[in-house]
Scaffold this motif. Structure first.
Motif, PDB file in Angstrom:
ATOM      1  N   LYS A  45     -37.427  61.455 -35.405  1.00 56.17           N
ATOM      2  CA  LYS A  45     -36.145  61.758 -35.934  1.00 56.17           C
ATOM      3  C   LYS A  45     -35.280  61.782 -37.325  1.00 56.17           C
ATOM      4  O   LYS A  45     -34.506  61.779 -37.534  1.00 56.17           O
ATOM      5  N   ALA A  46     -36.235  62.568 -37.442  1.00 56.84           N
ATOM      6  CA  ALA A  46     -36.124  62.844 -39.088  1.00 56.84           C
ATOM      7  C   ALA A  46     -35.851  61.394 -40.055  1.00 56.84           C
ATOM      8  O   ALA A  46     -34.891  61.784 -40.902  1.00 56.84           O
ATOM      9  N   SER A  47     -36.561  60.553 -39.969  1.00 54.56           N
ATOM     10  CA  SER A  47     -36.739  59.275 -40.234  1.00 54.56           C
ATOM     11  C   SER A  47     -36.995  58.849 -41.814  1.00 54.56           C
ATOM     12  O   SER A  47     -35.776  58.691 -42.300  1.00 54.56           O
ATOM     13  N   THR A  48     -37.279  59.672 -42.710  1.00 57.72           N
ATOM     14  CA  THR A  48     -37.563  60.169 -43.826  1.00 57.72           C
ATOM     15  C   THR A  48     -35.774  60.307 -44.592  1.00 57.72           C
ATOM     16  O   THR A  48     -35.461  60.468 -44.920  1.00 57.72           O
ATOM     17  N   ALA A  49     -35.098  61.709 -43.518  1.00 60.60           N
ATOM     18  CA  ALA A  49     -34.064  62.107 -44.291  1.00 60.60           C
ATOM     19  C   ALA A  49     -32.943  60.766 -44.027  1.00 60.60           C
ATOM     20  O   ALA A  49     -31.366  60.613 -44.524  1.00 60.60           O
ATOM     21  N   ARG A  50     -33.227  60.039 -42.239  1.00 60.33           N
ATOM     22  CA  ARG A  50     -31.898  59.694 -42.024  1.00 60.33           C
ATOM     23  C   ARG A  50     -31.983  58.556 -43.535  1.00 60.33           C
ATOM     24  O   ARG A  50     -31.449  57.552 -43.721  1.00 60.33           O
ATOM     25  N   LEU A  51     -33.054  57.615 -43.369  1.00 59.40           N
ATOM     26  CA  LEU A  51     -33.385  57.104 -44.889  1.00 59.40           C
ATOM     27  C   LEU A  51     -33.069  57.281 -45.687  1.00 59.40           C
ATOM     28  O   LEU A  51     -32.279  56.011 -46.811  1.00 59.40           O
ATOM     29  N   ALA A 150     -17.840  68.370 -41.311  1.00 56.76           N
ATOM     30  CA  ALA A 150     -19.365  67.124 -41.053  1.00 56.76           C
ATOM     31  C   ALA A 150     -20.445  67.187 -39.684  1.00 56.76           C
ATOM     32  O   ALA A 150     -21.049  67.550 -40.398  1.00 56.76           O
ATOM     33  N   ALA A 151     -19.358  68.238 -39.186  1.00 60.78           N
ATOM     34  CA  ALA A 151     -20.347  68.142 -37.852  1.00 60.78           C
ATOM     35  C   ALA A 151     -21.149  68.985 -37.849  1.00 60.78           C
ATOM     36  O   ALA A 151     -22.281  69.378 -37.706  1.00 60.78           O
ATOM     37  N   ILE A 152     -20.487  70.352 -38.605  1.00 59.86           N
ATOM     38  CA  ILE A 152     -21.711  71.597 -38.763  1.00 59.86           C
ATOM     39  C   ILE A 152     -22.720  70.754 -39.498  1.00 59.86           C
ATOM     40  O   ILE A 152     -24.567  71.042 -40.113  1.00 59.86           O
ATOM     41  N   VAL A 153     -22.567  70.234 -40.740  1.00 59.34           N
ATOM     42  CA  VAL A 153     -23.564  69.589 -42.220  1.00 59.34           C
ATOM     43  C   VAL A 153     -24.368  68.541 -41.388  1.00 59.34           C
ATOM     44  O   VAL A 153     -25.700  69.518 -41.516  1.00 59.34           O
ATOM     45  N   TRP A 154     -24.145  67.913 -40.296  1.00 59.99           N
ATOM     46  CA  TRP A 154     -24.948  67.539 -39.223  1.00 59.99           C
ATOM     47  C   TRP A 154     -26.177  68.000 -38.540  1.00 59.99           C
ATOM     48  O   TRP A 154     -27.001  67.755 -38.977  1.00 59.99           O
ATOM     49  N   GLU A 155     -25.044  69.397 -37.678  1.00 62.59           N
ATOM     50  CA  GLU A 155     -25.495  69.523 -36.778  1.00 62.59           C
ATOM     51  C   GLU A 155     -26.708  70.329 -37.568  1.00 62.59           C
ATOM     52  O   GLU A 155     -27.998  71.117 -37.306  1.00 62.59           O
ATOM     53  N   VAL A 156     -26.556  71.173 -38.882  1.00 63.22           N
ATOM     54  CA  VAL A 156     -27.494  71.759 -39.724  1.00 63.22           C
ATOM     55  C   VAL A 156     -29.144  70.947 -39.950  1.00 63.22           C
ATOM     56  O   VAL A 156     -29.889  71.405 -39.891  1.00 63.22           O
ATOM     57  N   GLY A 157     -28.450  69.973 -40.260  1.00 66.38           N
ATOM     58  CA  GLY A 157     -29.308  68.700 -40.967  1.00 66.38           C
ATOM     59  C   GLY A 157     -30.454  68.622 -39.907  1.00 66.38           C
ATOM     60  O   GLY A 157     -31.213  68.892 -40.149  1.00 66.38           O
ATOM     61  N   THR A 161     -34.675  69.380 -40.157  1.00 60.61           N
ATOM     62  CA  THR A 161     -35.179  68.454 -40.099  1.00 60.61           C
ATOM     63  C   THR A 161     -36.188  68.270 -39.423  1.00 60.61           C
ATOM     64  O   THR A 161     -37.255  67.747 -38.880  1.00 60.61           O
ATOM     65  N   PHE A 162     -35.831  68.005 -37.753  1.00 58.67           N
ATOM     66  CA  PHE A 162     -36.832  67.818 -37.266  1.00 58.67           C
ATOM     67  C   PHE A 162     -36.572  68.465 -35.066  1.00 58.67           C
ATOM     68  O   PHE A 162     -37.808  68.398 -34.525  1.00 58.67           O
ATOM     69  N   VAL A 163     -35.363  69.396 -35.815  1.00 55.62           N
ATOM     70  CA  VAL A 163     -34.839  70.190 -33.983  1.00 55.62           C
ATOM     71  C   VAL A 163     -36.271  71.069 -33.701  1.00 55.62           C
ATOM     72  O   VAL A 163     -35.995  71.308 -32.695  1.00 55.62           O
ATOM     73  N   ARG A 164     -36.104  72.045 -35.181  1.00 53.38           N
ATOM     74  CA  ARG A 164     -37.019  73.393 -34.748  1.00 53.38           C
ATOM     75  C   ARG A 164     -38.202  73.210 -34.213  1.00 53.38           C
ATOM     76  O   ARG A 164     -39.174  74.271 -33.823  1.00 53.38           O
ATOM     77  N   ASN A 165     -38.770  71.592 -34.474  1.00 54.17           N
ATOM     78  CA  ASN A 165     -40.070  71.870 -34.581  1.00 54.17           C
ATOM     79  C   ASN A 165     -40.333  70.294 -33.182  1.00 54.17           C
ATOM     80  O   ASN A 165     -41.261  69.553 -33.200  1.00 54.17           O
ATOM     81  N   SER A 166     -39.554  70.062 -32.320  1.00 55.08           N
ATOM     82  CA  SER A 166     -39.398  69.478 -31.562  1.00 55.08           C
ATOM     83  C   SER A 166     -39.293  69.900 -29.950  1.00 55.08           C
ATOM     84  O   SER A 166     -38.456  71.243 -29.586  1.00 55.08           O
ATOM     85  N   PRO A 167     -39.377  69.468 -28.715  1.00 54.43           N
ATOM     86  CA  PRO A 167     -38.730  69.871 -27.706  1.00 54.43           C
ATOM     87  C   PRO A 167     -38.153  70.189 -27.621  1.00 54.43           C
ATOM     88  O   PRO A 167     -37.371  70.772 -26.357  1.00 54.43           O
ATOM     89  N   TYR A 173     -29.432  74.914 -28.478  1.00 49.08           N
ATOM     90  CA  TYR A 173     -28.049  75.863 -28.858  1.00 49.08           C
ATOM     91  C   TYR A 173     -26.906  75.265 -28.213  1.00 49.08           C
ATOM     92  O   TYR A 173     -25.599  74.725 -27.948  1.00 49.08           O
ATOM     93  N   THR A 174     -27.171  74.486 -26.716  1.00 53.84           N
ATOM     94  CA  THR A 174     -26.300  74.065 -25.357  1.00 53.84           C
ATOM     95  C   THR A 174     -25.101  72.752 -25.882  1.00 53.84           C
ATOM     96  O   THR A 174     -24.569  72.622 -26.647  1.00 53.84           O
ATOM     97  N   ASP A 175     -27.017  72.157 -26.737  1.00 55.00           N
ATOM     98  CA  ASP A 175     -26.619  70.617 -27.278  1.00 55.00           C
ATOM     99  C   ASP A 175     -26.082  70.847 -28.391  1.00 55.00           C
ATOM    100  O   ASP A 175     -24.691  70.001 -29.056  1.00 55.00           O
ATOM    101  N   THR A 176     -26.170  71.510 -28.702  1.00 57.74           N
ATOM    102  CA  THR A 176     -25.622  71.756 -30.334  1.00 57.74           C
ATOM    103  C   THR A 176     -23.473  71.751 -30.244  1.00 57.74           C
ATOM    104  O   THR A 176     -23.018  71.533 -31.293  1.00 57.74           O
TER     105      THR A 176
END
Length: 204
Positions: A45-51, A150-157, A161-167, A173-176
């Motif tokens: 879940k984008a561990s590098t970005a979170r760290l 802040a919510a928009i920046v988080w969702e874009v991030g 970082t990981f949603v576009r290449n994950s299940p 879309y709905t979750d966002t």
């Protein structure tokens, strides 16, 4: 019988201790994620970005205070520990939730966290940087402006970082949309609560 009443100084001490403890736990979890990435809950879940982002999020207020606030701030005569605690808790709670796998095993956890953690973060930012004498409408607008941004920046991030290449992409879309709504709602509630908290006793 003597009644024990908490003085403002005692309450301030507890807030300071809680803020320091939250920082220690945050950096402890970040360090453990570096040492034992398989146990962190953020490996996929984008561990590098979170760290990178989480330490910045936890330290932004102390760094601002050291560089600017302690000598030029007109809002605080001493370091705003309550704001610091509120601005640290979102990063810490998110890491704990991932470490315990709550985001993937408890259906309502992710939704609750978007609402609650954005409330904490918004309240902390307003306490740290917004003047006390703002009116209710202005406080609400500032809270909404910060919270929604802040919510928009988080969702874009998350997407980059990981949603576009994950299940998760299939339901992203709905979750966002849900996450943005919950985060903004949490920020709105934080603004309203903080306005009431900051009102002078004579105004109530």
């Amino acid at each position: 019988m003597t009644t024990m009443v908490a003085t403002p100084a005692v309450r301030a001490d507890w807030v300071r201790y809680a803020a320091v403890l939250a920082k220690v736990l945050l950096f402890g979890l970040l360090l453990s994620a570096l040492i034992w990435p398989d146990l962190s809950g953020i490996k996929t879940k984008a561990s590098t970005a979170r760290l990178i982002v989480y330490p910045i999020g936890g330290m932004v207020l102390p760094l601002w205070w050291w560089a600017y606030g302690r000598t030029r701030s007109t809002l605080h005569r001493s370091f705003p520990w309550a704001a610091d605690l509120l601005m640290t808790l979102p990063w810490l709670i998110d890491l704990i939730g991932n470490r315990l796998n709550l985001f993937d095993t408890v259906d309502w956890w992710d939704d609750a966290m978007h609402f609650v953690l954005w409330g904490f973060l918004t309240a902390g930012v307003l306490l740290a940087f917004a003047p006390r004498d703002l009116s209710r409408p202005i406080t609400t607008l500032v809270a909404l402006g910060f919270g929604a941004t802040a919510a928009i920046v988080w969702e874009v991030g998350e997407y980059v970082t990981f949603v576009r290449n994950s299940p998760e992409l299939a339901t992203a879309y709905t979750d966002t949309l849900g996450d943005l709504t919950l985060g903004t709602s949490g920020a709105l509630l934080a603004g309203l609560v903080l306005y009431q908290f900051r009102r002078k006793p004579t105004d109530r």
